[in-house]
Design a protein around this motif. Structure first.
Motif, PDB file in Angstrom:
ATOM      1  N   TRP A  91       0.813  -1.210   0.000  1.00 41.93           N
ATOM      2  CA  TRP A  91       0.000   0.000   0.000  1.00 41.93           C
ATOM      3  C   TRP A  91       0.850   1.265   0.000  1.00 41.93           C
ATOM      4  O   TRP A  91       0.613   2.191  -0.778  1.00 41.93           O
ATOM      5  CB  TRP A  91      -0.949  -0.013   1.192  1.00 41.93           C
ATOM      6  N   MET A 119       1.037   4.105  -2.860  1.00 43.39           N
ATOM      7  CA  MET A 119       0.716   5.496  -2.566  1.00 43.39           C
ATOM      8  C   MET A 119       1.797   6.449  -3.063  1.00 43.39           C
ATOM      9  O   MET A 119       1.517   7.601  -3.422  1.00 43.39           O
ATOM     10  CB  MET A 119       0.535   5.688  -1.054  1.00 43.39           C
ATOM     11  N   GLN A 120       3.038   5.997  -3.092  1.00 45.16           N
ATOM     12  CA  GLN A 120       4.140   6.843  -3.543  1.00 45.16           C
ATOM     13  C   GLN A 120       4.032   7.195  -5.018  1.00 45.16           C
ATOM     14  O   GLN A 120       4.640   8.167  -5.468  1.00 45.16           O
ATOM     15  CB  GLN A 120       5.473   6.138  -3.266  1.00 45.16           C
ATOM     16  N   VAL A 167      -3.790  10.728  -2.158  1.00 45.78           N
ATOM     17  CA  VAL A 167      -3.212  10.277  -0.894  1.00 45.78           C
ATOM     18  C   VAL A 167      -3.833  11.047   0.266  1.00 45.78           C
ATOM     19  O   VAL A 167      -4.180  10.474   1.305  1.00 45.78           O
ATOM     20  CB  VAL A 167      -1.680  10.451  -0.907  1.00 45.78           C
ATOM     21  N   LEU A 225      -7.410   9.741   0.904  1.00 49.25           N
ATOM     22  CA  LEU A 225      -7.422   8.458   1.613  1.00 49.25           C
ATOM     23  C   LEU A 225      -7.068   8.643   3.078  1.00 49.25           C
ATOM     24  O   LEU A 225      -7.661   8.027   3.962  1.00 49.25           O
ATOM     25  CB  LEU A 225      -6.454   7.487   0.936  1.00 49.25           C
ATOM     26  N   SER A 226      -6.075   9.480   3.325  1.00 44.77           N
ATOM     27  CA  SER A 226      -5.689   9.751   4.711  1.00 44.77           C
ATOM     28  C   SER A 226      -6.814  10.447   5.467  1.00 44.77           C
ATOM     29  O   SER A 226      -7.055  10.169   6.644  1.00 44.77           O
ATOM     30  CB  SER A 226      -4.419  10.605   4.731  1.00 44.77           C
ATOM     31  N   VAL A 281      -1.779   5.648   5.211  1.00 49.07           N
ATOM     32  CA  VAL A 281      -0.970   5.642   3.998  1.00 49.07           C
ATOM     33  C   VAL A 281       0.521   5.570   4.321  1.00 49.07           C
ATOM     34  O   VAL A 281       1.363   5.670   3.433  1.00 49.07           O
ATOM     35  CB  VAL A 281      -1.266   6.891   3.133  1.00 49.07           C
ATOM     36  N   GLU A 282       0.864   5.393   5.567  1.00 50.00           N
ATOM     37  CA  GLU A 282       2.270   5.251   5.952  1.00 50.00           C
ATOM     38  C   GLU A 282       2.348   4.531   7.295  1.00 50.00           C
ATOM     39  O   GLU A 282       1.350   4.341   7.996  1.00 50.00           O
ATOM     40  CB  GLU A 282       2.948   6.615   6.059  1.00 50.00           C
TER      41      GLU A 282
END
Length: 477
Positions: free
Chosen positions: A100, A104-105, A112, A115-116, A122-123
């Motif tokens: 994932w 995302m990168q 991004v 989604l966050s 996302v991290e």
């Protein structure tokens, strides 16, 4: 929990086997004994995974239910739909936890942020140990049931025991249900099996602690050296050490897993067959991580068409398979390039064979194959593409001859000895994991093997006590 940790060796392993071997073998044809083994395996996994253990439990439940429904359904469209659902449900956790952040990168910052904002991390996503291995195992189970190669077990406990079996859970070998289905309920560990399993475990531990960790220490020092100070000798020593490290680290784990399985009454498939003796890249992939190679062959390469649709389609299929093989090892461009490198080499070998009837062989083929494998390992080990290219430039003569002072200082007599011993073992025809302690082996030879295994075990423990335990490389996959 790792096979080489003091907690596993001195607490988990003796307590588990004391309970397991004392349990009556005939408990309801082994159902209760399988339940005990499943619970012990879940405990083994929970120690490191914690709350993420739910993913493994969900994998057991989902795969068993879908396999039973596929087997009980005669309507082909419904069977296919169930298979698609099963494969998707297996892949979703793998994609999220392993890929994932990587995905995302490459996505727009606005997506991004969206989604966050809706609560999807996302991290900093924690990767569950062994998820790549048990995901592939689950997929192979439902696909084999779909193909009618096997009948699913009717017991959730039996399948759960197979799917969570702790010796092969974290880093393989990838054991297919068809390979052990007759050992699920009816298996027996003779004294010879237990003896062989203990010796294999000791020798595998030695491969990891004595050879792989010492080689890894050298490789880490070289790869972490500034490019400006790295010499030609440093670069070749570093990649040579890493070539030994990754082989003995992973084959050592596989040997330990095979030994533990043997003690439990299972015959796991071999995972390595002296791959550095290969005389071509094609042969290398028949010897390296064999259970993964066969998985990609049977569940991806052949369904894509294999080599049945002509040379051009064969080359495309090979490129697809090895691109995915690279990404299976890690969510990074360096792993993708490593996979594509091997895919390209396999395509070239097939092209030369098809057009000119030539394939590498003999001493020249072995030297060329080993060189090409080592070049690939640079991308596998390096943190970035730029670092890999810089390292390869130094290997090609971009630095001064000899070793730098910093590397000379770490090359103690012990490390030099272990590197030489590792190279000799890796290039020999003998495969440690195939050891069999049969009755006709001979008293003196058996005594020598026992003494050697004991010395290796004790020395490995002394190194663990002194240096601590380094996790197996493939734990991150």
């Amino acid at each position: 929990m790792s096979f080489g940790s003091p907690v596993f060796i001195f607490f988990y392993l003796p307590i588990f086997f004391a309970i397991y071997l004392a349990a009556p073998a005939g408990w309801r044809n082994g159902l209760l004994r399988n339940g005990l083994l499943m619970l012990a395996s879940l405990l083994f996994y929970w120690v490191d995974a914690g709350a993420l253990c739910w993913i493994l439990v969900a994998s057991v439940v989902v795969n068993q239910i879908i396999a039973v429904y596929i087997a009980d359904t005669s309507i082909e469209a419904r069977r296919t739909a169930l298979l698609c659902v099963g494969v998707t449900l297996n892949l979703l956790p793998l994609i999220y936890y392993k890929y994932w952040v990587f995905l995302m990168q490459s996505m727009p910052a606005s997506l991004v942020g969206l989604l966050s904002g809706i609560g999807i991390p996302v991290e900093n996503i924690l990767l569950p140990a062994g998820i790549s291995f048990f995901t592939f195992q689950g997929i192979s189970y439902i696909v084999d049931v779909y193909r009618r190669d096997v009948r699913p077990t009717q017991s959730m406990v039996d399948f759960g025991m197979y799917h969570t079996l702790f010796p092969q859970l974290i880093a393989g070998p990838i054991v297919r249900y068809a390979e052990v289905q007759h050992q699920i309920r009816k298996r027996w560990s003779s004294l010879t099996d237990i003896h062989t399993g203990i010796v294999l475990f000791c020798l595998g531990l030695g491969c990891k602690i004595i050879i792989a960790d010492n080689a890894g220490f050298v490789a880490d020092k070289v790869f972490l050296s500034p490019a400006a100070t790295m010499t030609l000798g440093d670069a070749w020593l570093g990649i040579g050490a890493y070539t030994l490290q990754i082989f003995f680290d992973f084959s050592g784990y596989s040997t330990m897993a095979i030994g533990l399985g043997r003690m439990l009454g299972f015959r796991f498939p071999q995972n390595f067959e002296q791959p550095y003796r290969s005389q071509s890249i094609t042969e290398f992939w028949r010897r390296w991580h064999m259970t993964l190679s066969r998985w990609f062959r049977d569940y991806l390469y052949i369904p894509l068409g294999g080599n049945r649709a002509g040379p051009a389609r064969t080359y495309v299929n090979l490129a697809i398979v090895f691109a995915l093989c690279g990404l299976w090892h890690g969510a990074a461009v360096t792993f993708l390039i490593w996979g594509l490198w091997h895919g390209l080499l396999l395509v070239l070998e097939r092209l030369l064979q098809h057009r000119f009837g030539w394939s590498p062989s003999g001493l020249a083929g072995w030297a060329l194959t080993l060189l090409l494998v080592m070049i690939g390992w640079v991308f596998f080990r390096a943190p970035t593409i730029d670092a890999a290219l810089s390292y390869l430039s130094t290997m090609a003569g971009g630095g001064r001859v000899g070793l730098s002072d910093a590397i000379w200082l770490i090359m103690t007599p012990n490390r030099i000895t272990f590197l030489i011993v590792g190279a000799v073992i890796a290039l020999s025809a003998y495969n440690v994991a195939r050891l069999e302690l049969e009755d006709g082996l001979g008293r003196w030879r058996l005594a020598a093997i026992n003494a050697g295994a004991l010395v290796v075990f004790v020395y490995s423990l002394s190194l663990i006590a002194t240096n601590g335990f380094n996790p197996f490389i493939y734990f991150r996959f």
